[in-house]
Design a protein around this motif. Sequence first.
Motif, PDB file in Angstrom:
ATOM      1  N   LEU A   1      48.534  76.465  28.165  1.00 35.66           N
ATOM      2  CA  LEU A   1      47.537  75.404  28.346  1.00 35.66           C
ATOM      3  C   LEU A   1      46.629  75.301  27.122  1.00 35.66           C
ATOM      4  N   PHE A   2      46.304  76.435  26.515  1.00 35.95           N
ATOM      5  CA  PHE A   2      45.467  76.435  25.314  1.00 35.95           C
ATOM      6  C   PHE A   2      46.132  75.648  24.192  1.00 35.95           C
ATOM      7  N   VAL A   3      47.405  75.900  23.956  1.00 34.93           N
ATOM      8  CA  VAL A   3      48.130  75.179  22.906  1.00 34.93           C
ATOM      9  C   VAL A   3      48.243  73.694  23.260  1.00 34.93           C
ATOM     10  N   MET A   4      48.481  73.391  24.527  1.00 41.15           N
ATOM     11  CA  MET A   4      48.611  71.994  24.946  1.00 41.15           C
ATOM     12  C   MET A   4      47.308  71.227  24.746  1.00 41.15           C
ATOM     13  N   ILE A   5      46.187  71.839  25.137  1.00 41.89           N
ATOM     14  CA  ILE A   5      44.887  71.181  24.970  1.00 41.89           C
ATOM     15  C   ILE A   5      44.590  70.969  23.488  1.00 41.89           C
ATOM     16  N   PHE A   6      44.887  71.962  22.674  1.00 41.25           N
ATOM     17  CA  PHE A   6      44.678  71.854  21.230  1.00 41.25           C
ATOM     18  C   PHE A   6      45.509  70.713  20.657  1.00 41.25           C
ATOM     19  N   TYR A   7      46.747  70.591  21.120  1.00 43.42           N
ATOM     20  CA  TYR A   7      47.643  69.550  20.617  1.00 43.42           C
ATOM     21  C   TYR A   7      47.150  68.163  21.013  1.00 43.42           C
ATOM     22  N   VAL A   8      46.776  67.988  22.272  1.00 40.41           N
ATOM     23  CA  VAL A   8      46.297  66.689  22.735  1.00 40.41           C
ATOM     24  C   VAL A   8      45.039  66.280  21.980  1.00 40.41           C
ATOM     25  N   GLY A   9      44.122  67.236  21.785  1.00 40.97           N
ATOM     26  CA  GLY A   9      42.911  66.933  21.027  1.00 40.97           C
ATOM     27  C   GLY A   9      43.204  66.525  19.604  1.00 40.97           C
ATOM     28  N   ALA A  10      44.157  67.219  18.973  1.00 41.33           N
ATOM     29  CA  ALA A  10      44.521  66.878  17.602  1.00 41.33           C
ATOM     30  C   ALA A  10      45.145  65.491  17.511  1.00 41.33           C
ATOM     31  N   ARG A  11      45.985  65.129  18.485  1.00 41.39           N
ATOM     32  CA  ARG A  11      46.595  63.808  18.472  1.00 41.39           C
ATOM     33  C   ARG A  11      45.551  62.708  18.668  1.00 41.39           C
ATOM     34  N   LEU A  12      44.565  62.974  19.508  1.00 37.40           N
ATOM     35  CA  LEU A  12      43.499  61.990  19.706  1.00 37.40           C
ATOM     36  C   LEU A  12      42.690  61.805  18.426  1.00 37.40           C
ATOM     37  N   LEU A  13      42.436  62.890  17.718  1.00 40.54           N
ATOM     38  CA  LEU A  13      41.719  62.788  16.440  1.00 40.54           C
ATOM     39  C   LEU A  13      42.549  62.022  15.418  1.00 40.54           C
ATOM     40  N   ALA A  14      43.846  62.272  15.398  1.00 47.03           N
ATOM     41  CA  ALA A  14      44.718  61.550  14.461  1.00 47.03           C
ATOM     42  C   ALA A  14      44.693  60.051  14.736  1.00 47.03           C
ATOM     43  N   ARG A  15      44.723  59.691  16.009  1.00 44.59           N
ATOM     44  CA  ARG A  15      44.683  58.270  16.358  1.00 44.59           C
ATOM     45  C   ARG A  15      43.333  57.652  16.009  1.00 44.59           C
ATOM     46  N   LEU A  16      42.269  58.445  16.144  1.00 46.56           N
ATOM     47  CA  LEU A  16      40.920  57.941  15.862  1.00 46.56           C
ATOM     48  C   LEU A  16      40.730  57.655  14.380  1.00 46.56           C
ATOM     49  N   PHE A  17      41.251  58.567  13.535  1.00 43.97           N
ATOM     50  CA  PHE A  17      41.020  58.441  12.098  1.00 43.97           C
ATOM     51  C   PHE A  17      42.186  57.809  11.350  1.00 43.97           C
ATOM     52  N   ALA A  18      43.232  57.395  12.048  1.00 43.10           N
ATOM     53  CA  ALA A  18      44.366  56.761  11.389  1.00 43.10           C
ATOM     54  C   ALA A  18      43.939  55.424  10.792  1.00 43.10           C
ATOM     55  N   PRO A  19      44.542  55.039   9.651  1.00 41.85           N
ATOM     56  CA  PRO A  19      44.189  53.757   9.037  1.00 41.85           C
ATOM     57  C   PRO A  19      44.517  52.595   9.946  1.00 41.85           C
ATOM     58  N   LYS A  20      43.626  51.636  10.052  1.00 33.23           N
ATOM     59  CA  LYS A  20      43.805  50.476  10.928  1.00 33.23           C
ATOM     60  C   LYS A  20      44.645  49.423  10.228  1.00 33.23           C
ATOM     61  N   ALA A  21      45.562  48.820  10.983  1.00 31.69           N
ATOM     62  CA  ALA A  21      46.392  47.744  10.430  1.00 31.69           C
ATOM     63  C   ALA A  21      45.540  46.483  10.270  1.00 31.69           C
TER      64      ALA A  21
END
Length: 227
Positions: free
Chosen positions: A206-226
């Motif tokens: 669960l620790f790894v899963m939560i870390f992964y989901v949080g990282a993906r959300l950050l990636a989506r937040l800071f990804a360049p906008k089209a």
Amino acid sequence: RRPGGGIAHALVGTIEQVLIAAVIAIPVGILAAVYLVEYGRDRFARLVSFFVDVMTGVPSIIAGLFIYTFWILTAGFDRSGFAAALALVILMIPVIVRTTEEMLKIVPRDLREAAYALGIPKWKTILRIVLPTALSGIITGVMLAVARVAGETAPLLLTTFLSQSMNWNPFSGPQAALPTFVWDQISSATNASVNRAWGGALVLILFVMIFYVGARLLARLFAPKAT
């Protein structure tokens, strides 16, 4: 021990050790990959690439033995969560370097050339265009590195060993971790200890899963906008 036991001390240790390792390994790995892809055209770059390849195949126990020998025996520091984090850094860096390197290579060359044509310096092109474009893949590489080290047991047994009490200070004294907790409970081989080991393994997943989901959300937040 009190009846029933618990994993709070091990969870705290794992969080602190993985975070310390990530704080050290992520910038080092990304900077090394940027150097190899964007600047590395000399003998030093080939040497760096060679050592990254060697580190990729290093068994985890060798990383722990290296830190145990030089940090604990030679330098004279005590076993601690920080020593364990240093061993995890050795395992994380090559994964981050190689995955980041591949992500940077697939960024279209046209983006770089368009930025250069506008007079944008190379360092700013890398920082503002190349890295954001490859951010999703870089985060995936970071998560692969975290997933590899979060469950490592052998380096921790050499650098921090076991602790049955809560230790909030990773720089002083032995510190528990979920992998060593699971190993210790399985070794006891009683029904209660085996149940605690399964609980520790579930929390680790669960620790790894939560870390992964949080990282993906950050990636989506800071990804360049089209546009």
